[in-house]
Design an enzyme around this catalytic site. Sequence first.
Site, PDB file in Angstrom:
ATOM      1  N   LYS A  85       0.859  -1.201   0.000  1.00 41.23           N
ATOM      2  CA  LYS A  85       0.000   0.000   0.000  1.00 41.23           C
ATOM      3  C   LYS A  85       0.889   1.242   0.000  1.00 41.23           C
ATOM      4  O   LYS A  85       1.879   1.314   0.737  1.00 41.23           O
ATOM      5  CB  LYS A  85      -0.907  -0.032   1.228  1.00 41.23           C
ATOM      6  CG  LYS A  85      -1.984   1.042   1.232  1.00 41.23           C
ATOM      7  CD  LYS A  85      -2.918   0.878   2.434  1.00 41.23           C
ATOM      8  CE  LYS A  85      -3.976   1.954   2.502  1.00 41.23           C
ATOM      9  NZ  LYS A  85      -4.834   1.842   3.698  1.00 41.23           N
ATOM     10  N   SER A 160      -9.709   2.100   2.611  1.00 43.85           N
ATOM     11  CA  SER A 160      -8.852   2.808   1.684  1.00 43.85           C
ATOM     12  C   SER A 160      -7.887   1.904   0.927  1.00 43.85           C
ATOM     13  O   SER A 160      -7.363   2.280  -0.114  1.00 43.85           O
ATOM     14  CB  SER A 160      -8.051   3.857   2.445  1.00 43.85           C
ATOM     15  OG  SER A 160      -7.191   3.226   3.392  1.00 43.85           O
ATOM     16  N   SER A 184      -9.778  -0.206   6.878  1.00 45.11           N
ATOM     17  CA  SER A 184      -9.205  -0.172   5.524  1.00 45.11           C
ATOM     18  C   SER A 184      -8.466  -1.421   5.081  1.00 45.11           C
ATOM     19  O   SER A 184      -8.078  -1.516   3.913  1.00 45.11           O
ATOM     20  CB  SER A 184      -8.283   1.032   5.385  1.00 45.11           C
ATOM     21  OG  SER A 184      -9.050   2.197   5.312  1.00 45.11           O
TER      22      SER A 184
HETATM   23  N1  GLN Z   1     -13.056   4.210   5.765  1.00 41.95           N
HETATM   24  C1  GLN Z   1     -12.501   4.692   6.994  1.00 41.95           C
HETATM   25  C2  GLN Z   1     -12.213   6.150   6.904  1.00 41.95           C
HETATM   26  O1  GLN Z   1     -12.491   6.686   5.884  1.00 41.95           O
HETATM   27  C3  GLN Z   1     -11.292   3.876   7.324  1.00 41.95           C
HETATM   28  C4  GLN Z   1     -10.003   4.451   6.938  1.00 41.95           C
HETATM   29  C5  GLN Z   1      -8.848   3.574   7.247  1.00 41.95           C
HETATM   30  O2  GLN Z   1      -8.964   2.536   7.882  1.00 41.95           O
HETATM   31  N2  GLN Z   1      -7.694   4.022   6.808  1.00 41.95           N
HETATM   32  O3  GLN Z   1     -11.749   6.754   7.810  1.00 41.95           O
END
Ligand code: GLN
Length: 502
Positions: A85, A160, A184
Amino acid sequence: MADLMGNDLTRQSASTLADAISQGEVSAEEVTKAHLERIADVDPRVHAFLYVDSDDALAAARGVDAKRARGDQLGALAGVPLALKDVLTMKGVPTTCGSKILEGWRPPYDSHVVERLRANDIVILGKTNMDEFAMGSSTEHSAYGPTRNPWDLERIPGGSGGGSSAALAAFEAPLAIGTDTGGSIRQPAAVTGTVGVKPTYGGVSRYGLVALASSLDQAGPCARNVLDTALLHAAIAGHDPRDSTSINAAVPDVVGAALNGDVRGMRIGLVRELSGAGYQAGVELRFREAVELLEGLGAEVIEVSCPHFEYALGAYYLILPSEASSNLARFDGMRYGLRAGDDGSHSVEEVMAITREAGFGPEVKRRIMLGTYALSSGYYDAYYGQAQKVRTLITRDFDAAFAQVDVLISPTAPTTAFKIGEKVDDPIAMYLNDVATIPVNLAGNAAMSLPIGLAPEDGLPVGLQIIAPPMADDRLYRVGSAVESALVDTWGHLLIEEAPAL
Ligand code: GLN
């Protein structure tokens, strides 16, 4: 040992590839080449990768082959390709976090995770797409365009870390690294039919992980099956003095647990507040079936209540923006990546403002504003302070639940993969994706998502979330492996094999 010659190397598990490489049945270079060819073939349609370094990957693979030829000790996943990532630094390789503001920045150092991957002879293929600074649930907030779900290219791969999950589901890599601040790793795993684990907070060092919300961020392993995920978990976990929150204790035996998927006598808690009511019908159906499956395997399933979970999303969307607004203050055009407005006619402060205006996307700006507001004097106690209190109550809910059961379960995400564009203009709808995953980050627990079938109404993957207390990550793998083996016995293969050909 299966003879891999003549088989498609990109369809193999990481453990099969590692065995074949260590026995000289196939070279690491051949395995890497096969994956690079697969990327060249399908990634123009999937867009899982932001950056692929073929030369470096092949050089690393040849290095593994040379080590083997010399008779040197090889790591457990030696020669296996991995997708990283783009929020983790890798020396000299562009790291964008999906943002224009970091365009052109090449970090001068390796993150802890990358150091561990290299030390384990894992071959890093490149950097994967993500929502900008890991804010999002679909990768649509990437400044470099969305990633597409290999099950249906019109749908999102989660976020994400949608680039990492899509790379696995598209057979572009058998291993990937994600990061999980609110879901994410797990939500992308759920919607792509892959496996992802958020380790216990502090289980994997955050050194070189570009911070979103430091008290929540956690890097973790992603793969197409439970054992591969465990092998990668073991490779990256462990104490690192450079991260003050890194746990200085032995890593739970995740690989042993993945090899011993026995849930007989285990007590499994079904969280009433996350039990699937109100979720998409097919998600609820597959979840109920998974509960019955676990009971059939000899686990005792008990309903438990975590009454403060209903406030988790609200607390998270105060704590996360507060921490993010502070962490992202460093991107001011002075030290990293983009600098805009530096034409001699503007003051330093103006250059910073122009750079931030030009470099950040709308979701990042929204959260910086939210966080700055929540932290501002006069509002701090009412917002940030209250949210921290809710966080404590949620941790206590988990403590009370884990006094009764060994692990907790829920669906990972309320729906299967939605269509690209469907929620991008509706932040609340997007945030609701994380309703079941966020409590885990607030309390610092470990959690896994693994595939439990396809929703009948749309034919898309559904994920089961398993939650364990801090430092009991091995329990995730014990339960996950039991569920996976039972399902593979029924289906005759992993769920991912049912993904349509690209
Ligand atoms: N979807 C969540 C957010 O937008 C999780 C983000 C993450 O885990 N990096 O904050």
